[in-house]
Write a protein that holds these residues in place. Sequence first.
Motif, PDB file in Angstrom:
ATOM      1  N   ASN A   1       0.818  -1.207   0.000  1.00  0.00           N
ATOM      2  CA  ASN A   1       0.000   0.000   0.000  1.00  0.00           C
ATOM      3  C   ASN A   1       0.854   1.260   0.000  1.00  0.00           C
ATOM      4  OD1 ASN A   1      -2.646   0.732  -0.151  1.00  0.00           O
ATOM      5  ND2 ASN A   1      -3.212  -0.239   1.789  1.00  0.00           N
ATOM      6  N   ASP A   2       1.854   1.288   0.915  1.00  0.00           N
ATOM      7  CA  ASP A   2       2.727   2.459   1.025  1.00  0.00           C
ATOM      8  C   ASP A   2       3.502   2.690  -0.265  1.00  0.00           C
ATOM      9  OD1 ASP A   2       1.771   2.461   3.531  1.00  0.00           O
ATOM     10  OD2 ASP A   2       3.624   1.801   4.526  1.00  0.00           O
TER      11      ASP A   2
ATOM     12  N   ASP B   1      -9.052  -2.639  -1.081  1.00  0.00           N
ATOM     13  CA  ASP B   1      -8.701  -3.860  -0.340  1.00  0.00           C
ATOM     14  C   ASP B   1      -8.447  -5.045  -1.256  1.00  0.00           C
ATOM     15  OD1 ASP B   1      -8.541  -2.864   2.105  1.00  0.00           O
ATOM     16  OD2 ASP B   1     -10.446  -3.662   2.874  1.00  0.00           O
ATOM     17  N   TYR B   2      -9.347  -5.244  -2.217  1.00  0.00           N
ATOM     18  CA  TYR B   2      -9.211  -6.435  -3.062  1.00  0.00           C
ATOM     19  C   TYR B   2      -7.956  -6.350  -3.929  1.00  0.00           C
ATOM     20  CZ  TYR B   2     -10.743  -4.179  -7.401  1.00  0.00           C
ATOM     21  OH  TYR B   2     -10.820  -3.386  -8.522  1.00  0.00           O
TER      22      TYR B   2
ATOM     23  N   LEU C   1      -4.972  -8.964  -4.060  1.00  0.00           N
ATOM     24  CA  LEU C   1      -4.523  -9.552  -5.323  1.00  0.00           C
ATOM     25  C   LEU C   1      -2.993  -9.553  -5.402  1.00  0.00           C
ATOM     26  CD1 LEU C   1      -5.544 -10.786  -7.971  1.00  0.00           C
ATOM     27  CD2 LEU C   1      -5.277  -8.545  -9.011  1.00  0.00           C
ATOM     28  N   VAL C   2      -2.368  -8.416  -5.098  1.00  0.00           N
ATOM     29  CA  VAL C   2      -0.898  -8.339  -5.160  1.00  0.00           C
ATOM     30  C   VAL C   2      -0.290  -9.322  -4.161  1.00  0.00           C
ATOM     31  CG1 VAL C   2       1.129  -6.869  -4.891  1.00  0.00           C
ATOM     32  CG2 VAL C   2      -0.950  -5.945  -5.905  1.00  0.00           C
ATOM     33  N   TRP C   3      -0.894  -9.362  -2.962  1.00  0.00           N
ATOM     34  CA  TRP C   3      -0.397 -10.272  -1.931  1.00  0.00           C
ATOM     35  C   TRP C   3      -0.521 -11.730  -2.385  1.00  0.00           C
ATOM     36  CZ3 TRP C   3       2.458 -11.577   1.854  1.00  0.00           C
ATOM     37  CH2 TRP C   3       2.135 -12.654   2.685  1.00  0.00           C
TER      38      TRP C   3
ATOM     39  N   MET D   1      -4.206 -18.979  -5.736  1.00  0.00           N
ATOM     40  CA  MET D   1      -4.850 -17.797  -6.316  1.00  0.00           C
ATOM     41  C   MET D   1      -6.337 -17.746  -5.960  1.00  0.00           C
ATOM     42  SD  MET D   1      -2.563 -15.956  -7.791  1.00  0.00           S
ATOM     43  CE  MET D   1      -3.386 -14.757  -8.824  1.00  0.00           C
ATOM     44  N   ILE D   2      -7.008 -18.900  -5.959  1.00  0.00           N
ATOM     45  CA  ILE D   2      -8.461 -18.912  -5.773  1.00  0.00           C
ATOM     46  C   ILE D   2      -8.864 -18.834  -4.301  1.00  0.00           C
ATOM     47  CG2 ILE D   2     -10.556 -20.288  -6.120  1.00  0.00           C
ATOM     48  CD1 ILE D   2      -9.292 -21.505  -8.549  1.00  0.00           C
ATOM     49  N   PHE D   3      -8.053 -19.434  -3.423  1.00  0.00           N
ATOM     50  CA  PHE D   3      -8.467 -19.652  -2.043  1.00  0.00           C
ATOM     51  C   PHE D   3      -8.986 -18.404  -1.319  1.00  0.00           C
ATOM     52  CE2 PHE D   3      -7.932 -20.564   2.494  1.00  0.00           C
ATOM     53  CZ  PHE D   3      -8.534 -21.799   2.593  1.00  0.00           C
ATOM     54  N   PRO D   4      -8.234 -17.267  -1.326  1.00  0.00           N
ATOM     55  CA  PRO D   4      -8.756 -16.104  -0.573  1.00  0.00           C
ATOM     56  C   PRO D   4     -10.112 -15.653  -1.093  1.00  0.00           C
ATOM     57  CG  PRO D   4      -6.714 -15.551  -1.723  1.00  0.00           C
ATOM     58  CD  PRO D   4      -6.930 -16.987  -1.929  1.00  0.00           C
ATOM     59  N   PHE D   5     -10.298 -15.783  -2.422  1.00  0.00           N
ATOM     60  CA  PHE D   5     -11.584 -15.354  -2.997  1.00  0.00           C
ATOM     61  C   PHE D   5     -12.666 -16.386  -2.698  1.00  0.00           C
ATOM     62  CE2 PHE D   5      -8.145 -13.422  -5.472  1.00  0.00           C
ATOM     63  CZ  PHE D   5      -8.429 -12.088  -5.240  1.00  0.00           C
ATOM     64  N   LEU D   6     -12.277 -17.674  -2.648  1.00  0.00           N
ATOM     65  CA  LEU D   6     -13.213 -18.729  -2.230  1.00  0.00           C
ATOM     66  C   LEU D   6     -13.751 -18.431  -0.843  1.00  0.00           C
ATOM     67  CD1 LEU D   6     -11.941 -22.376  -2.938  1.00  0.00           C
ATOM     68  CD2 LEU D   6     -14.073 -21.326  -3.667  1.00  0.00           C
ATOM     69  N   VAL D   7     -12.827 -18.087   0.081  1.00  0.00           N
ATOM     70  CA  VAL D   7     -13.232 -17.839   1.462  1.00  0.00           C
ATOM     71  C   VAL D   7     -14.174 -16.646   1.535  1.00  0.00           C
ATOM     72  CG1 VAL D   7     -12.412 -17.265   3.780  1.00  0.00           C
ATOM     73  CG2 VAL D   7     -11.153 -18.885   2.396  1.00  0.00           C
TER      74      VAL D   7
END
Length: 496
Positions: free
Chosen positions: A41-42, A54-55, A59-61, A418-424
Amino acid sequence: SYNPVTLVLMVASAAIGGTLQYGYNLAIMNAPTIFIQTFINDTFMERWDIQLEDYQVTLVWTIIVSIFSLGGFAGALIAGPMTIRFGRKKCLLLNNIFLMTGAVLAVTSRAAKSFEMIIIARVLVGINAGISMNVQPMYFGESAPKHLRGAISLSSAVFTAFGVVLGQVVGLREILGSESCWQYLLASNAIPGLIQLLTLPWFPESPRYLLIDRGDKEACINALRRLRGCEVQSSELDEILQEQAETKGMRPKRPWELFTDRSVRWQLITVMVISSAMQLCGNDSIYFYASYVFKEAGIADDKIQYVTIGTGTCEFTACIMCNLLIERKGRRFMLMGGFILMTIWAVVFTIALSFEHYISWMPYLSMACIFTYILSFGMGPAGVTGVLPTEIFNQTARPAAYMIAGSMMWLNLFIIGMIFPFLVSELSEYCFVPFGAVCLLSALYVGMFLPETKGKSLSVITSEFHTLNFKGQDRKRTSQTQAQYQLGEVCHSTAL
């Protein structure tokens, strides 16, 4: 008298810079999540005056976490040619070039105010892990005596689990997981690499490689003498010589040749299904996003980091138990049992998450489910998957089979990461339903198509797969060849 000290030390030296790195690099990414997200972010603010949503930060993370698997995929592809060119041992040593470069980039990324350097560092470390995940089991399998082969091959999985625990401990806030230290945490993987560079050169190269690929009988006998700690047994040497005679003039198969070869069709499908299932069951993503899952389960923020160490310890224990059970219970039993149990825990976990706001003790049940899920994974899929390609493919097809298995594993790890955080965030309490489905399907596949391979010779396993591979065609043959085939079978079974 037989003395395996050199062999045991060699296994430790190779694995510390080898599969331990895979587990370690999976686990260290969990602790500094928030710090690195703030850093991203910084950086965007400073450079381009952009305030990220946030999203977008997620995504970068996610790219930083998951690009590791693409590096691993590349590593799995270059591992085969590298081992044939340089040998197993030298390949593991050269492999540390990628690691050290990555560590330097990671440690300087903060001062340079560049998150891209972290991404490149993760790719390089991924290549390192991808190469060692393929070369190390080969090195071990070729150096170990017959009666220790299963246990030595499994030690790769044990070291991976140990790497996970180590990464979680080093990532504690009291050690390197604090806001001021995250760049050192990302570069701390250089230390196991250094240990390997200092110790591995003193150990011998794989005896089979020396004789079969190099044709150097003297060196092979010397290596065997050192690894066994006694005079070389003629039976063991004869076996390697016989293998050399059998593979003479045959070059190692290429991965794409396996796809067109009817005689290994089901072996190939099996290895692809099982390696994919190993990642698609979501176990390794629990490590990536453990604190996230536990926060959802309602654990207090300051306690999360200690609970996460529990998950690693869980798999470590399970891998050691699998090591002790695999020769007794058999591969098929362990795989099916593991997947069936995981299906059950996924269902219970989903129920627990659905009711967590209504019943006070539900968060603890969902936590318990994560632990039992990981235990079941460690007992079955984690250990057995690595052993399978060695057991169902012969010497010429083995490097290619490992490349295919490795690339399926890494690609699926990337997709899941890649999918998991969006799945959650999309499925919230139902996020484990797809994983449960994968486990159920895998259990069914193993039950229907995988013959038991424990304690059988390669030719028997091959003939069991033969009936699967040529199912439709056996009936079409003339009665004459059928009779010959049956005669062959009779001789074969009496010879055994």
